[in-house]
Design an enzyme around this catalytic site. Structure first.
Site, short mmCIF file in Angstrom:
data_model
loop_
_atom_site.label_atom_id
_atom_site.label_comp_id
_atom_site.label_asym_id
_atom_site.label_seq_id
_atom_site.Cartn_x
_atom_site.Cartn_y
_atom_site.Cartn_z
CE1 TYR A 126 -4.45 -1.90 5.19
CE2 TYR A 126 -3.24 0.12 4.75
CZ TYR A 126 -3.96 -0.97 4.29
OH TYR A 126 -4.19 -1.13 2.94
CB SER A 160 -0.85 0.00 1.28
OG SER A 160 -1.52 1.23 1.44
N1 LIG Z 1 -8.71 0.10 -0.87
C1 LIG Z 1 -7.59 0.79 -0.73
O1 LIG Z 1 -7.62 2.05 -0.64
C2 LIG Z 1 -6.25 0.09 -0.70
C3 LIG Z 1 -5.11 0.87 -0.92
C4 LIG Z 1 -3.87 0.23 -0.89
C5 LIG Z 1 -3.78 -1.12 -0.65
N2 LIG Z 1 -4.91 -1.85 -0.42
C6 LIG Z 1 -4.75 -3.27 -0.16
O2 LIG Z 1 -5.35 -3.99 -1.21
C7 LIG Z 1 -5.71 -5.30 -0.74
C8 LIG Z 1 -7.14 -5.60 -1.16
O3 LIG Z 1 -7.98 -4.64 -0.52
P1 LIG Z 1 -9.32 -4.09 -1.19
O4 LIG Z 1 -9.27 -2.63 -1.07
O5 LIG Z 1 -9.56 -4.73 -2.48
O6 LIG Z 1 -10.35 -4.59 -0.08
P2 LIG Z 1 -11.72 -5.43 -0.16
O7 LIG Z 1 -12.25 -5.41 1.21
O8 LIG Z 1 -12.56 -4.93 -1.27
O9 LIG Z 1 -11.21 -6.88 -0.55
C9 LIG Z 1 -10.45 -7.63 0.36
C10 LIG Z 1 -10.75 -9.10 0.12
O10 LIG Z 1 -9.93 -9.86 1.00
C11 LIG Z 1 -10.74 -10.85 1.62
N3 LIG Z 1 -10.13 -11.19 2.91
C12 LIG Z 1 -10.02 -10.42 4.01
N4 LIG Z 1 -9.41 -11.10 4.98
C13 LIG Z 1 -9.13 -12.33 4.49
C14 LIG Z 1 -8.52 -13.48 5.03
N5 LIG Z 1 -8.10 -13.53 6.30
N6 LIG Z 1 -8.38 -14.57 4.23
C15 LIG Z 1 -8.84 -14.56 2.94
N7 LIG Z 1 -9.45 -13.49 2.41
C16 LIG Z 1 -9.60 -12.40 3.17
C17 LIG Z 1 -12.10 -10.21 1.74
O11 LIG Z 1 -13.12 -11.19 1.91
C18 LIG Z 1 -12.20 -9.47 0.41
O12 LIG Z 1 -12.69 -10.29 -0.60
C19 LIG Z 1 -5.48 -5.27 0.76
O13 LIG Z 1 -4.26 -5.89 1.07
C20 LIG Z 1 -5.42 -3.78 1.08
O14 LIG Z 1 -4.67 -3.53 2.23
C21 LIG Z 1 -6.15 -1.28 -0.46
#
Ligand SMILES: NC(=O)c1ccc[n+]([C@@H]2O[C@H](COP(=O)([O-])OP(=O)(O)OC[C@H]3O[C@@H](n4cnc5c(N)ncnc54)[C@H](O)[C@@H]3O)[C@@H](O)[C@H]2O)c1
Length: 286
Positions: free
Chosen positions: A162, A149
């Site tokens: 985080y 991230s």
């Molecule tokens: N949304 C943002 O602004 C952002 C920015 C930078 C990085 N990220 C990172 O991107 C990645 C995906 O996040 P997103 O924004 O798509 O979120 P999201 O909540 O839309 O998707 C996350 C997915 O991970 C699954 N998940 C959560 N915990 C889990 C576990 N213990 N085992 C298996 N599956 C699990 C959830 O069910 C979901 O399908 C994460 O690592 C997040 O930290 C997100």
């Protein structure tokens, strides 16, 4: 690499958000995407939707990435059933928001188990499989894409579990990358700015002072136009093709990461101001 079209890829957290978009890229490029998620229904629905789009296909598998034995078993099963593993996207993650004093041991252990140990388990398991594969025609034996991230590149305040785990994911991925090269394995870490997914609305076990919806509001104050998961996935694949060690996505993320290199005091001052503003807001309950 000119065009990365994995024949078989596992995407953890593939049911929603960025994971879903990464899986969609695998399918659009003709491959099989294994959506490994703890949300079974979400993963099944997404798998059906992506398969309908084709030309590749997607299947759903239950996985909690905090269970490293289960991560290893799934990676071995997929590789055995399909004969290889070209992409391991360790993407599942959860969000934490609040002041340091309100986070409990449970917040910390969950952050480490899911956001860090989940990535480590996926990397280790895929590494063992990919190290046995041949790299053909200048292509790597396999690609490991870990989702970090922007919060893993700058001192993002009021989300310490985080920020800590994301810095660890960025450090881990960059260190492992150099060892992996000897086995023909490519390791990249994906660092997007803020993305419009349910993550920013679903803070893990909100602390006492957390005001519903405030993370999304604060996010938009910093980066008014949120990225879409689809843009992040496209940039992730082009970053893999260029073998960028750290794939930064979004103007705000690029600017912040560059400033961290050339003028870190400016970023630190920004983080301080953000911490003060968010603390005031949460006191007002805004
Ligand atoms: N949304 C943002 O602004 C952002 C920015 C930078 C990085 N990220 C990172 O991107 C990645 C995906 O996040 P997103 O924004 O798509 O979120 P999201 O909540 O839309 O998707 C996350 C997915 O991970 C699954 N998940 C959560 N915990 C889990 C576990 N213990 N085992 C298996 N599956 C699990 C959830 O069910 C979901 O399908 C994460 O690592 C997040 O930290 C997100």
């Amino acid at each position: 690499m000119e065009h990365f079209a994995p024949r078989v890829g596992i995407v953890t957290g593939g049911a929603h958000g960025i994971g879903r978009a990464l899986a969609a890229e695998v399918v659009a490029r003709g491959g099989l995407a294994v959506l490994a998620d703890r949300d079974d229904e979400g993963a099944r629905t997404t798998a059906a939707e992506l398969t309908a789009l084709g030309p590749g296909r997607a299947v759903a598998e239950h996985l909690d990435v905090a269970d490293s034995a289960a991560v290893q078993a799934l990676v071995e099963k997929v590789a055995a059933e399909h004969g290889r593993l070209d992409l391991m996207a360790n993407n599942a993650g959860i969000l934490f928001s609040g002041p340091l004093e309100e986070f409990t041991d449970h917040h910390w252990s969950t952050a480490i188990d899911v956001n860090l140990r989940g990535v480590v388990a996926g990397t280790r398991a895929a590494y063992a499989v990919m190290a046995q594969q041949e790299s053909r025609r200048g292509r790597p034996a396999g690609v490991i894409l870990n989702t970090g991230s922007l919060a893993g590149l700058i001192p993002a305040p009021r989300m310490a579990p985080y920020t800590s785990t994301k810095w660890a994911v960025v450090g881990f991925s960059q260190a492992v990358r150099h060892e992996a090269a000897s086995h023909g394995i490519q390791v990249n870490v994906l660092c997007p700015g803020y993305v419009d997914t349910k993550l920013i609305d679903e803070v893990f076990e909100p602390t006492a002072s957390y005001v519903r919806g405030s993370f999304r509001r604060n996010t938009k104050a910093l980066q008014p136009r949120l990225l879409t998961p689809e843009v992040v996935a496209r940039k992730a694949f082009s970053g893999i093709e260029k073998d960028k060690p750290v794939i930064i996505v979004g103007g705000f993320a690029h600017l912040s990461a560059r400033a961290m290199g050339v003028a870190p005091a400016v970023v630190r001052a920004g983080s301080r101001l953000q911490a003060i503003r968010e603390e005031r807001q949460s006191r007002k309950g805004a």
